[in-house]
Design a protein around this motif. Sequence first.
Motif, PDB file in Angstrom:
ATOM      1  N   ALA A   1     -15.738  20.915 -19.612  1.00 52.05           N
ATOM      2  CA  ALA A   1     -14.448  20.406 -19.060  1.00 52.05           C
ATOM      3  C   ALA A   1     -13.474  21.991 -18.748  1.00 52.05           C
ATOM      4  N   PHE A   2     -13.699  22.532 -19.644  1.00 55.42           N
ATOM      5  CA  PHE A   2     -12.684  23.884 -19.426  1.00 55.42           C
ATOM      6  C   PHE A   2     -13.366  24.935 -18.458  1.00 55.42           C
ATOM      7  N   PHE A   3     -14.452  24.870 -18.262  1.00 53.44           N
ATOM      8  CA  PHE A   3     -15.144  25.431 -17.484  1.00 53.44           C
ATOM      9  C   PHE A   3     -14.689  24.884 -15.910  1.00 53.44           C
ATOM     10  N   LEU A   4     -14.496  23.787 -15.799  1.00 53.44           N
ATOM     11  CA  LEU A   4     -13.935  23.261 -14.506  1.00 53.44           C
ATOM     12  C   LEU A   4     -12.261  23.589 -14.326  1.00 53.44           C
ATOM     13  N   SER A   5     -11.690  23.748 -15.703  1.00 50.44           N
ATOM     14  CA  SER A   5     -10.118  23.879 -15.610  1.00 50.44           C
ATOM     15  C   SER A   5     -10.127  25.410 -15.303  1.00 50.44           C
ATOM     16  N   PHE A   6     -11.179  26.303 -15.484  1.00 48.44           N
ATOM     17  CA  PHE A   6     -10.916  27.598 -15.150  1.00 48.44           C
ATOM     18  C   PHE A   6     -11.180  27.897 -13.762  1.00 48.44           C
ATOM     19  N   ILE A   7     -11.910  26.950 -13.047  1.00 47.43           N
ATOM     20  CA  ILE A   7     -12.127  27.207 -11.495  1.00 47.43           C
ATOM     21  C   ILE A   7     -10.908  26.791 -10.878  1.00 47.43           C
TER      22      ILE A   7
ATOM     23  N   LEU B   1     -12.780  23.069   0.042  1.00 44.60           N
ATOM     24  CA  LEU B   1     -13.955  23.739  -0.569  1.00 44.60           C
ATOM     25  C   LEU B   1     -13.680  23.683  -2.316  1.00 44.60           C
ATOM     26  N   TYR B   2     -12.406  23.671  -2.794  1.00 43.84           N
ATOM     27  CA  TYR B   2     -12.471  23.624  -4.140  1.00 43.84           C
ATOM     28  C   TYR B   2     -13.012  22.140  -4.605  1.00 43.84           C
ATOM     29  N   PHE B   3     -12.849  21.291  -3.887  1.00 49.07           N
ATOM     30  CA  PHE B   3     -13.298  19.984  -4.360  1.00 49.07           C
ATOM     31  C   PHE B   3     -14.613  19.992  -4.176  1.00 49.07           C
ATOM     32  N   ILE B   4     -15.427  20.555  -3.214  1.00 50.22           N
ATOM     33  CA  ILE B   4     -16.755  20.492  -3.078  1.00 50.22           C
ATOM     34  C   ILE B   4     -17.448  21.232  -4.187  1.00 50.22           C
ATOM     35  N   ILE B   5     -16.823  22.256  -4.515  1.00 50.87           N
ATOM     36  CA  ILE B   5     -17.196  23.050  -5.826  1.00 50.87           C
ATOM     37  C   ILE B   5     -17.041  22.291  -7.175  1.00 50.87           C
ATOM     38  N   SER B   6     -15.869  21.713  -7.424  1.00 51.15           N
ATOM     39  CA  SER B   6     -15.644  21.169  -8.526  1.00 51.15           C
ATOM     40  C   SER B   6     -16.117  19.710  -8.644  1.00 51.15           C
ATOM     41  N   TYR B   7     -16.104  18.908  -7.844  1.00 52.36           N
ATOM     42  CA  TYR B   7     -16.537  17.373  -7.775  1.00 52.36           C
ATOM     43  C   TYR B   7     -17.818  17.216  -8.501  1.00 52.36           C
ATOM     44  N   PRO B   8     -18.760  17.862  -8.002  1.00 51.37           N
ATOM     45  CA  PRO B   8     -20.328  17.576  -8.363  1.00 51.37           C
ATOM     46  C   PRO B   8     -20.396  18.280  -9.945  1.00 51.37           C
ATOM     47  N   LEU B   9     -19.617  19.171 -10.381  1.00 51.62           N
ATOM     48  CA  LEU B   9     -19.860  19.751 -11.727  1.00 51.62           C
ATOM     49  C   LEU B   9     -19.051  18.811 -12.521  1.00 51.62           C
ATOM     50  N   ALA B  10     -18.028  18.020 -11.871  1.00 55.21           N
ATOM     51  CA  ALA B  10     -17.077  17.058 -12.738  1.00 55.21           C
ATOM     52  C   ALA B  10     -18.157  15.835 -13.131  1.00 55.21           C
ATOM     53  N   ARG B  11     -18.938  15.410 -11.880  1.00 59.41           N
ATOM     54  CA  ARG B  11     -19.970  14.299 -12.361  1.00 59.41           C
ATOM     55  C   ARG B  11     -20.677  14.715 -13.257  1.00 59.41           C
ATOM     56  N   VAL B  12     -21.202  16.191 -13.380  1.00 61.63           N
ATOM     57  CA  VAL B  12     -22.399  16.554 -14.248  1.00 61.63           C
ATOM     58  C   VAL B  12     -21.634  16.479 -15.780  1.00 61.63           C
TER      59      VAL B  12
ATOM     60  N   PHE C   1      -9.335  13.599  -6.455  1.00 61.59           N
ATOM     61  CA  PHE C   1      -8.748  14.561  -5.545  1.00 61.59           C
ATOM     62  C   PHE C   1      -7.989  15.418  -6.328  1.00 61.59           C
ATOM     63  N   PHE C   2      -7.048  15.148  -6.976  1.00 55.51           N
ATOM     64  CA  PHE C   2      -6.078  15.916  -7.642  1.00 55.51           C
ATOM     65  C   PHE C   2      -6.508  16.572  -8.856  1.00 55.51           C
ATOM     66  N   THR C   3      -7.501  15.958  -9.474  1.00 58.45           N
ATOM     67  CA  THR C   3      -7.930  16.612 -10.728  1.00 58.45           C
ATOM     68  C   THR C   3      -8.971  17.694 -10.430  1.00 58.45           C
ATOM     69  N   ASN C   4      -9.564  17.746  -9.329  1.00 61.10           N
ATOM     70  CA  ASN C   4     -10.595  18.482  -8.923  1.00 61.10           C
ATOM     71  C   ASN C   4     -10.115  19.762  -7.958  1.00 61.10           C
ATOM     72  N   THR C   5      -8.867  19.691  -7.600  1.00 61.09           N
ATOM     73  CA  THR C   5      -8.431  20.918  -6.998  1.00 61.09           C
ATOM     74  C   THR C   5      -7.145  21.601  -7.714  1.00 61.09           C
ATOM     75  N   PRO C   6      -6.739  22.890  -7.425  1.00 57.89           N
ATOM     76  CA  PRO C   6      -6.039  23.593  -8.314  1.00 57.89           C
ATOM     77  C   PRO C   6      -4.636  23.028  -7.895  1.00 57.89           C
ATOM     78  N   ALA C   7      -3.676  23.022  -8.755  1.00 54.87           N
ATOM     79  CA  ALA C   7      -2.175  22.567  -8.655  1.00 54.87           C
ATOM     80  C   ALA C   7      -1.590  23.508  -7.619  1.00 54.87           C
ATOM     81  N   LEU C   8      -2.088  24.752  -7.699  1.00 53.52           N
ATOM     82  CA  LEU C   8      -1.243  25.899  -6.825  1.00 53.52           C
ATOM     83  C   LEU C   8      -1.497  25.604  -5.518  1.00 53.52           C
ATOM     84  N   VAL C   9      -2.967  25.396  -5.127  1.00 52.45           N
ATOM     85  CA  VAL C   9      -3.253  25.025  -3.688  1.00 52.45           C
ATOM     86  C   VAL C   9      -2.449  23.823  -3.181  1.00 52.45           C
TER      87      VAL C   9
END
Lengths: 224, 230
Positions: B159-165, B203-214, A63-71
């Motif tokens: 991984a950088f693409f994910l961090s840009f999100i 929503l961030y999680f929904i965007i980011s998590y599948p991409l992280a799995r990929v 959860f914490f690595t997949n959401t922005p720290a800001l939010v």
Amino acid sequence: MNYTLQFGQVIDHLPYLAGGAWLSLLLATLAFFGGMVIGILGAMAKLFGGRILASLIDGYVVFFTNTPALVQIYFLYFGLPEFGIILPPFDAVLIGMTLNSGAYLTEIQRAGFLSIHRHEVEAAETIGLSQLQTVWYVIIPHIVRTLYPALSNQYILITLGTSMAAIFGVEELTGRALSLNAETFRSIEIFLITAGLYIAVTLAANALLIFTGRYYFRARMRLF
Amino acid sequence: MPSIAEQLPHFLTYYNVEFLLKAALTTLALSLSGCVFGFVLGFAIAILRETRMLMLLPFRVVSVVFVEVFRRIPFLVTLFLVFYACQVLSFDVSVFIVATISTCIIGAAFLSEVVRTGFDSIPIQEREAAEAMNFTLAQVLTLIVIPQAWRVILPPAFAFFLSFIKDSALASQLGVVELTYSAKVMNNKGFSPVLGFGAALILYFIISYPLARVGLHMEKRLGIPMHRRP
């Protein structure tokens, strides 16, 4: 394009701006070491704890690595008062960044623990080291040496991340830049100098980290 | 707590959900464009750093300074710098463009290092052998280095693409209507911050998590076996 850069007004406030860098570093250091504690406990729990504990830690990390720290900090700062917990800005930012860096550091340290080979532990047993001695003389030096570059990299990233605190009104480097901007309207000059200060601070921190790493842990790193 | 449950039906109206989803698309567009342009630019910088011609020396110096500078500035400060630089140079561009330019800049800075690490992962002897056989730099790169290095480059680039999100959340400070900003708008509309920011987090999680799995899958598939090289 009829703009002349005027640094005069900003130079007068330079000590004020540079003072903010200390707060940035303080925030980063607190968040880093808080995150380290979470990370060590999390990595241990993930590797040696039961299945339930491991999946709980997994959920936290994911959860914490997949959401922005800001939010996350927004949620802590604006959301928690709904439940009767009111955090001052500095505390909210510190807690948010600590939890966030804790998640990343859990992953990093888990990788570090996994880098220990069975043979090393077996060899230590063979030459008659006790369990405590094995941890102290074999496992820890190995882990520290493998993890040191990744950890110092993370520290620099956290230092850059502290600029987020400005959004919540903490008077660190970016926060002071924003309030100076509101005072003097020398926007581009202020942010150029702020950027320069960030570069100076992270370069100094990086050089110090590399020196310590080379000297104490024989970790191979380069500045550029 | 009961007020949050009461607000939920009002929160989940069609227009609110549409607004949030559109904002999520903006977040994706911002990070994707930053990553694509950043990757192209970063690749160019990495190749530039491989050249040895004296004529290109100034460009090499500039690119090294560019990379080292923008890797050490927080994204928030980069955003403000680009924003005010556009003002000073009197470019009339929208805040979305400013945010995209900023993402491209940090993308180029970080990804050029990723590409360079990938190039460095190829044993120097292979390149020396190719040079001894009179390969040009372009041939060395396209025939020997890139076919092997892309497996090293791709996972961290992803991984950088994910961090840009996640970094693009900071663009809300300029007023780009992306996910974080839309959550703030919801908050200002009078909804509980738990709902607004909670929805953004989900929503961030929904965007980011599948991409992280990929990304994880990619890392496993492309990972070079340890025993291949001494």
